[in-house]
Design a protein around this motif. Structure first.
Motif, PDB file in Angstrom:
ATOM      1  N   GLU A   1      78.257  34.654  28.955  1.00 33.23           N
ATOM      2  CA  GLU A   1      76.940  34.622  28.320  1.00 33.23           C
ATOM      3  C   GLU A   1      75.842  34.535  29.378  1.00 33.23           C
ATOM      4  O   GLU A   1      74.861  35.291  29.320  1.00 33.23           O
ATOM      5  N   GLN A   2      76.002  33.665  30.346  1.00 35.57           N
ATOM      6  CA  GLN A   2      74.992  33.518  31.395  1.00 35.57           C
ATOM      7  C   GLN A   2      74.876  34.772  32.256  1.00 35.57           C
ATOM      8  O   GLN A   2      73.779  35.152  32.674  1.00 35.57           O
ATOM      9  N   SER A   3      75.988  35.419  32.514  1.00 37.07           N
ATOM     10  CA  SER A   3      75.976  36.659  33.289  1.00 37.07           C
ATOM     11  C   SER A   3      75.124  37.719  32.605  1.00 37.07           C
ATOM     12  O   SER A   3      74.344  38.429  33.249  1.00 37.07           O
ATOM     13  N   VAL A   4      75.263  37.823  31.281  1.00 42.70           N
ATOM     14  CA  VAL A   4      74.476  38.799  30.521  1.00 42.70           C
ATOM     15  C   VAL A   4      73.008  38.381  30.482  1.00 42.70           C
ATOM     16  O   VAL A   4      72.111  39.195  30.706  1.00 42.70           O
ATOM     17  N   ARG A   5      72.755  37.116  30.225  1.00 45.12           N
ATOM     18  CA  ARG A   5      71.365  36.641  30.150  1.00 45.12           C
ATOM     19  C   ARG A   5      70.609  36.873  31.464  1.00 45.12           C
ATOM     20  O   ARG A   5      69.417  37.168  31.445  1.00 45.12           O
ATOM     21  N   LYS A   6      71.298  36.767  32.588  1.00 39.68           N
ATOM     22  CA  LYS A   6      70.660  37.005  33.898  1.00 39.68           C
ATOM     23  C   LYS A   6      70.173  38.443  34.017  1.00 39.68           C
ATOM     24  O   LYS A   6      69.173  38.712  34.676  1.00 39.68           O
ATOM     25  N   ARG A   7      70.859  39.361  33.408  1.00 41.63           N
ATOM     26  CA  ARG A   7      70.470  40.782  33.482  1.00 41.63           C
ATOM     27  C   ARG A   7      69.255  41.100  32.624  1.00 41.63           C
ATOM     28  O   ARG A   7      68.570  42.078  32.857  1.00 41.63           O
ATOM     29  N   TYR A   8      69.029  40.300  31.583  1.00 43.51           N
ATOM     30  CA  TYR A   8      67.982  40.617  30.604  1.00 43.51           C
ATOM     31  C   TYR A   8      66.949  39.499  30.470  1.00 43.51           C
ATOM     32  O   TYR A   8      66.485  39.204  29.370  1.00 43.51           O
ATOM     33  N   ASN A   9      66.609  38.861  31.578  1.00 43.17           N
ATOM     34  CA  ASN A   9      65.553  37.827  31.586  1.00 43.17           C
ATOM     35  C   ASN A   9      65.750  36.761  30.515  1.00 43.17           C
ATOM     36  O   ASN A   9      64.813  36.376  29.826  1.00 43.17           O
ATOM     37  N   GLY A  10      66.993  36.311  30.352  1.00 44.74           N
ATOM     38  CA  GLY A  10      67.293  35.228  29.428  1.00 44.74           C
ATOM     39  C   GLY A  10      67.739  35.673  28.050  1.00 44.74           C
ATOM     40  O   GLY A  10      68.208  34.851  27.256  1.00 44.74           O
ATOM     41  N   ASP A  11      67.595  36.955  27.734  1.00 50.14           N
ATOM     42  CA  ASP A  11      68.023  37.456  26.430  1.00 50.14           C
ATOM     43  C   ASP A  11      69.518  37.760  26.443  1.00 50.14           C
ATOM     44  O   ASP A  11      70.069  38.163  27.462  1.00 50.14           O
ATOM     45  N   LEU A  12      70.152  37.567  25.297  1.00 47.20           N
ATOM     46  CA  LEU A  12      71.572  37.883  25.151  1.00 47.20           C
ATOM     47  C   LEU A  12      71.682  39.222  24.447  1.00 47.20           C
ATOM     48  O   LEU A  12      71.451  39.328  23.246  1.00 47.20           O
ATOM     49  N   LYS A  13      71.987  40.255  25.220  1.00 42.65           N
ATOM     50  CA  LYS A  13      72.068  41.614  24.680  1.00 42.65           C
ATOM     51  C   LYS A  13      73.466  42.165  24.920  1.00 42.65           C
ATOM     52  O   LYS A  13      73.955  42.167  26.042  1.00 42.65           O
ATOM     53  N   PHE A  14      74.070  42.636  23.854  1.00 44.14           N
ATOM     54  CA  PHE A  14      75.418  43.174  23.960  1.00 44.14           C
ATOM     55  C   PHE A  14      75.631  44.210  22.874  1.00 44.14           C
ATOM     56  O   PHE A  14      74.877  44.226  21.895  1.00 44.14           O
ATOM     57  N   PRO A  15      76.592  45.094  23.085  1.00 42.23           N
ATOM     58  CA  PRO A  15      77.515  45.134  24.213  1.00 42.23           C
ATOM     59  C   PRO A  15      76.828  45.601  25.497  1.00 42.23           C
ATOM     60  O   PRO A  15      75.937  46.437  25.468  1.00 42.23           O
ATOM     61  N   THR A  16      77.282  45.025  26.581  1.00 43.86           N
ATOM     62  CA  THR A  16      76.852  45.417  27.917  1.00 43.86           C
ATOM     63  C   THR A  16      78.101  45.769  28.708  1.00 43.86           C
ATOM     64  O   THR A  16      79.088  45.032  28.671  1.00 43.86           O
ATOM     65  N   VAL A  17      78.048  46.898  29.402  1.00 44.35           N
ATOM     66  CA  VAL A  17      79.150  47.341  30.255  1.00 44.35           C
ATOM     67  C   VAL A  17      78.653  47.293  31.687  1.00 44.35           C
ATOM     68  O   VAL A  17      77.547  47.781  31.983  1.00 44.35           O
ATOM     69  N   THR A  18      79.431  46.678  32.591  1.00 42.76           N
ATOM     70  CA  THR A  18      79.021  46.589  33.989  1.00 42.76           C
ATOM     71  C   THR A  18      80.103  47.125  34.911  1.00 42.76           C
ATOM     72  O   THR A  18      81.295  47.098  34.588  1.00 42.76           O
ATOM     73  N   TYR A  19      79.643  47.600  36.054  1.00 41.71           N
ATOM     74  CA  TYR A  19      80.545  47.964  37.149  1.00 41.71           C
ATOM     75  C   TYR A  19      79.764  47.689  38.425  1.00 41.71           C
ATOM     76  O   TYR A  19      78.730  48.322  38.664  1.00 41.71           O
ATOM     77  N   GLY A  20      80.230  46.716  39.205  1.00 40.44           N
ATOM     78  CA  GLY A  20      79.452  46.297  40.369  1.00 40.44           C
ATOM     79  C   GLY A  20      78.116  45.754  39.895  1.00 40.44           C
ATOM     80  O   GLY A  20      78.060  44.923  38.991  1.00 40.44           O
ATOM     81  N   THR A  21      77.027  46.256  40.454  1.00 43.91           N
ATOM     82  CA  THR A  21      75.695  45.808  40.045  1.00 43.91           C
ATOM     83  C   THR A  21      75.066  46.722  38.996  1.00 43.91           C
ATOM     84  O   THR A  21      73.988  46.445  38.488  1.00 43.91           O
TER      85      THR A  21
END
Length: 86
Positions: A43-63
């Motif tokens: 949850e915190q990993s996702v929130r860091k990407r979106y300025n505190g918002d929890l947005k999903f689904p999110t797909v990541t690879y590296g940065t």
């Protein structure tokens, strides 16, 4: 150098998360699956990407990451990193 891992951040009840999960499994792409509602670190990993918002689904690879991608957008992302050939 450690190899990056494709990650899917979603929720069990979310149909879009399930659709991406099922698609990745159907094309034999290896990925780590995180539930942002039961995994505080995810949850915190996702929130860091979106300025505190929890947005999903999110797909990541590296940065690099995608928010709520279509299957076509996901395919382009996978091709960009050669992940469909694994």
């Amino acid at each position: 150098m450690a190899k990056d891992t494709l990650k899917l951040y979603g929720a069990d009840w979310c149909p879009k998360s399930a659709n991406l999960r099922n698609y990745l499994q159907s094309i034999w792409v290896t990925f780590d699956d995180y539930n942002v509602e039961t995994d505080a670190e995810a949850e915190q990993s996702v929130r860091k990407r979106y300025n505190g918002d929890l947005k999903f689904p999110t797909v990541t690879y590296g940065t690099d990451f995608l928010k709520n991608p279509s299957l076509k957008e996901l395919d382009i992302f996978l091709d960009k990193y050669g992940l469909k050939d694994i």
